[in-house]
Design a protein around this motif. Structure first.
Motif, PDB file in Angstrom:
ATOM      1  N   ILE A  51    -121.134 -22.775  20.393  1.00 15.04           N
ATOM      2  CA  ILE A  51    -119.883 -22.100  20.787  1.00 15.04           C
ATOM      3  C   ILE A  51    -118.735 -23.104  20.813  1.00 15.04           C
ATOM      4  O   ILE A  51    -117.657 -22.853  20.263  1.00 15.04           O
ATOM      5  N   LEU A  52    -118.964 -24.250  21.439  1.00 14.89           N
ATOM      6  CA  LEU A  52    -117.905 -25.248  21.545  1.00 14.89           C
ATOM      7  C   LEU A  52    -117.566 -25.864  20.200  1.00 14.89           C
ATOM      8  O   LEU A  52    -116.387 -26.055  19.869  1.00 14.89           O
ATOM      9  N   MET A 111    -109.894 -24.111  16.617  1.00 11.45           N
ATOM     10  CA  MET A 111    -108.648 -24.669  17.144  1.00 11.45           C
ATOM     11  C   MET A 111    -107.984 -25.579  16.109  1.00 11.45           C
ATOM     12  O   MET A 111    -106.753 -25.629  16.019  1.00 11.45           O
ATOM     13  N   ALA A 112    -108.784 -26.292  15.320  1.00 10.04           N
ATOM     14  CA  ALA A 112    -108.225 -27.146  14.263  1.00 10.04           C
ATOM     15  C   ALA A 112    -107.420 -26.306  13.278  1.00 10.04           C
ATOM     16  O   ALA A 112    -106.298 -26.658  12.915  1.00 10.04           O
ATOM     17  N   VAL A 113    -107.989 -25.180  12.876  1.00 11.63           N
ATOM     18  CA  VAL A 113    -107.290 -24.287  11.941  1.00 11.63           C
ATOM     19  C   VAL A 113    -106.063 -23.676  12.608  1.00 11.63           C
ATOM     20  O   VAL A 113    -104.970 -23.653  12.024  1.00 11.63           O
ATOM     21  N   TRP A 114    -106.218 -23.187  13.822  1.00 14.23           N
ATOM     22  CA  TRP A 114    -105.114 -22.531  14.542  1.00 14.23           C
ATOM     23  C   TRP A 114    -103.937 -23.483  14.751  1.00 14.23           C
ATOM     24  O   TRP A 114    -102.778 -23.099  14.686  1.00 14.23           O
ATOM     25  N   THR A 115    -104.236 -24.753  14.989  1.00  6.74           N
ATOM     26  CA  THR A 115    -103.190 -25.739  15.211  1.00  6.74           C
ATOM     27  C   THR A 115    -102.295 -25.893  13.982  1.00  6.74           C
ATOM     28  O   THR A 115    -101.119 -26.216  14.097  1.00  6.74           O
ATOM     29  N   LEU A 116    -102.835 -25.639  12.809  1.00  3.88           N
ATOM     30  CA  LEU A 116    -102.059 -25.770  11.574  1.00  3.88           C
ATOM     31  C   LEU A 116    -101.149 -24.571  11.308  1.00  3.88           C
ATOM     32  O   LEU A 116    -100.301 -24.624  10.423  1.00  3.88           O
ATOM     33  N   ILE A 117    -101.306 -23.498  12.064  1.00  2.00           N
ATOM     34  CA  ILE A 117    -100.481 -22.300  11.889  1.00  2.00           C
ATOM     35  C   ILE A 117     -99.228 -22.449  12.741  1.00  2.00           C
ATOM     36  O   ILE A 117     -99.314 -22.599  13.956  1.00  2.00           O
ATOM     37  N   PRO A 118     -98.035 -22.404  12.116  1.00  2.00           N
ATOM     38  CA  PRO A 118     -96.791 -22.570  12.887  1.00  2.00           C
ATOM     39  C   PRO A 118     -96.623 -21.473  13.933  1.00  2.00           C
ATOM     40  O   PRO A 118     -96.978 -20.320  13.706  1.00  2.00           O
ATOM     41  N   VAL A 163     -97.740 -34.082  13.036  1.00  2.00           N
ATOM     42  CA  VAL A 163     -98.307 -34.051  14.387  1.00  2.00           C
ATOM     43  C   VAL A 163     -99.376 -32.964  14.484  1.00  2.00           C
ATOM     44  O   VAL A 163    -100.457 -33.194  15.038  1.00  2.00           O
ATOM     45  N   HIS A 164     -99.107 -31.791  13.920  1.00  2.88           N
ATOM     46  CA  HIS A 164    -100.104 -30.710  13.931  1.00  2.88           C
ATOM     47  C   HIS A 164    -101.336 -31.111  13.120  1.00  2.88           C
ATOM     48  O   HIS A 164    -102.465 -30.776  13.497  1.00  2.88           O
ATOM     49  N   GLY A 165    -101.128 -31.816  12.023  1.00  4.68           N
ATOM     50  CA  GLY A 165    -102.256 -32.286  11.222  1.00  4.68           C
ATOM     51  C   GLY A 165    -103.140 -33.248  11.997  1.00  4.68           C
ATOM     52  O   GLY A 165    -104.374 -33.176  11.923  1.00  4.68           O
ATOM     53  N   ILE A 191    -108.164 -34.072  15.131  1.00  7.63           N
ATOM     54  CA  ILE A 191    -108.887 -34.396  16.374  1.00  7.63           C
ATOM     55  C   ILE A 191    -109.782 -33.227  16.789  1.00  7.63           C
ATOM     56  O   ILE A 191    -110.947 -33.423  17.150  1.00  7.63           O
ATOM     57  N   PHE A 192    -109.241 -31.997  16.731  1.00 11.12           N
ATOM     58  CA  PHE A 192    -110.059 -30.825  17.048  1.00 11.12           C
ATOM     59  C   PHE A 192    -111.260 -30.739  16.095  1.00 11.12           C
ATOM     60  O   PHE A 192    -112.375 -30.446  16.520  1.00 11.12           O
ATOM     61  N   ALA A 193    -111.040 -30.991  14.802  1.00  8.71           N
ATOM     62  CA  ALA A 193    -112.123 -30.915  13.818  1.00  8.71           C
ATOM     63  C   ALA A 193    -113.198 -31.965  14.103  1.00  8.71           C
ATOM     64  O   ALA A 193    -114.391 -31.664  14.048  1.00  8.71           O
ATOM     65  N   VAL A 194    -112.773 -33.184  14.429  1.00 10.15           N
ATOM     66  CA  VAL A 194    -113.738 -34.243  14.755  1.00 10.15           C
ATOM     67  C   VAL A 194    -114.541 -33.856  15.995  1.00 10.15           C
ATOM     68  O   VAL A 194    -115.769 -34.014  16.024  1.00 10.15           O
ATOM     69  N   LEU A 195    -113.859 -33.330  17.019  1.00 15.35           N
ATOM     70  CA  LEU A 195    -114.578 -32.873  18.221  1.00 15.35           C
ATOM     71  C   LEU A 195    -115.568 -31.765  17.872  1.00 15.35           C
ATOM     72  O   LEU A 195    -116.690 -31.742  18.385  1.00 15.35           O
ATOM     73  N   GLY A 196    -115.156 -30.829  17.025  1.00 15.96           N
ATOM     74  CA  GLY A 196    -116.034 -29.730  16.630  1.00 15.96           C
ATOM     75  C   GLY A 196    -117.254 -30.221  15.893  1.00 15.96           C
ATOM     76  O   GLY A 196    -118.391 -29.840  16.210  1.00 15.96           O
ATOM     77  N   ILE A 197    -117.055 -31.080  14.913  1.00 14.86           N
ATOM     78  CA  ILE A 197    -118.175 -31.607  14.134  1.00 14.86           C
ATOM     79  C   ILE A 197    -119.081 -32.457  15.010  1.00 14.86           C
ATOM     80  O   ILE A 197    -120.307 -32.330  14.960  1.00 14.86           O
TER      81      ILE A 197
END
Length: 191
Positions: free
Chosen positions: A71-72, A79-86, A166-168, A173-179
């Motif tokens: 889940i996490l 969240m990584a994907v969502w962060t890239l959406i303006p 900054v969003h990238g 960071i979110f992607a690294v945490l997820g993986i």
């Protein structure tokens, strides 16, 4: 301490260009009283993120370690994907009540933060680290690091901030945490 530092960094980066940061610009421009706006943002953030972190901590007790890891991990990747959406400021978020600067800021900021990226991130971070106070302190500091300059220097900063970069970084960071979570990096935390 890791929970505090990661929470601070992720939220500070994710908040750049977020609708609540846009709201901070709007409130600062409308009222021209930075101290009550900043204090209102602080109070709204503490209450909102304490609630979100409590949910995250509660969720860790509902699912077993293996389920929680998936889940996490998936949540952090989302969240990584969502962060890239303006983000855009919704019409409802921009309506200001007439309760004074501080109360208006608390109400508007609290409501704008409901279901926002940083609130969802706070839930995930609290579940990941199972450290409610450190996560709330970190996410609150991250919000303040992003929003206090917006209140004081908004017009000057808005055109100079490389929001996409900054969003990238936040998304990475979110992607690294997820993986890392999916690969079992959280096993020392019980999931």
């Amino acid at each position: 301490m890791e929970a505090f530092l990661v929470s601070t960094g992720i939220v500070a980066l994710a908040e750049i260009g977020d609708k609540t940061q846009l709201l901070a610009f709007l409130l600062a421009a409308k009222f021209r009283k930075p101290i009550p706006v900043v204090l209102g943002i602080l109070v709204a953030t503490i209450v909102n993120h304490a609630f979100a972190a409590a949910i995250g901590t509660w969720l860790t007790g509902l699912a077993g370690p293996d389920v929680m890891r998936w889940i996490l991990g998936i949540s952090f990747l989302a969240m990584a994907v969502w962060t890239l959406i303006p983000d855009k400021l919704d019409e409802g978020d921009a309506k200001l009540a007439h309760y004074g600067v501080f109360a208006t800021t608390v109400i508007a900021f609290f409501l704008a933060e409901m279901g926002d990226k940083t609130q969802i991130a706070t839930i995930a971070l609290a579940a990941r680290y199972d450290a409610l106070i450190l996560v709330v302190a970190g996410t609150t500091l991250g919000m303040m690091l992003a929003n206090v300059p917006a209140v004081y220097f908004g017009g000057k900063l808005a055109n100079r901030m490389p929001v996409r970069l900054v969003h990238g970084i936040a998304a990475a960071i979110f992607a690294v945490l997820g993986i890392a979570t999916l690969m079992g990096a959280g096993e020392k935390f019980g999931f």
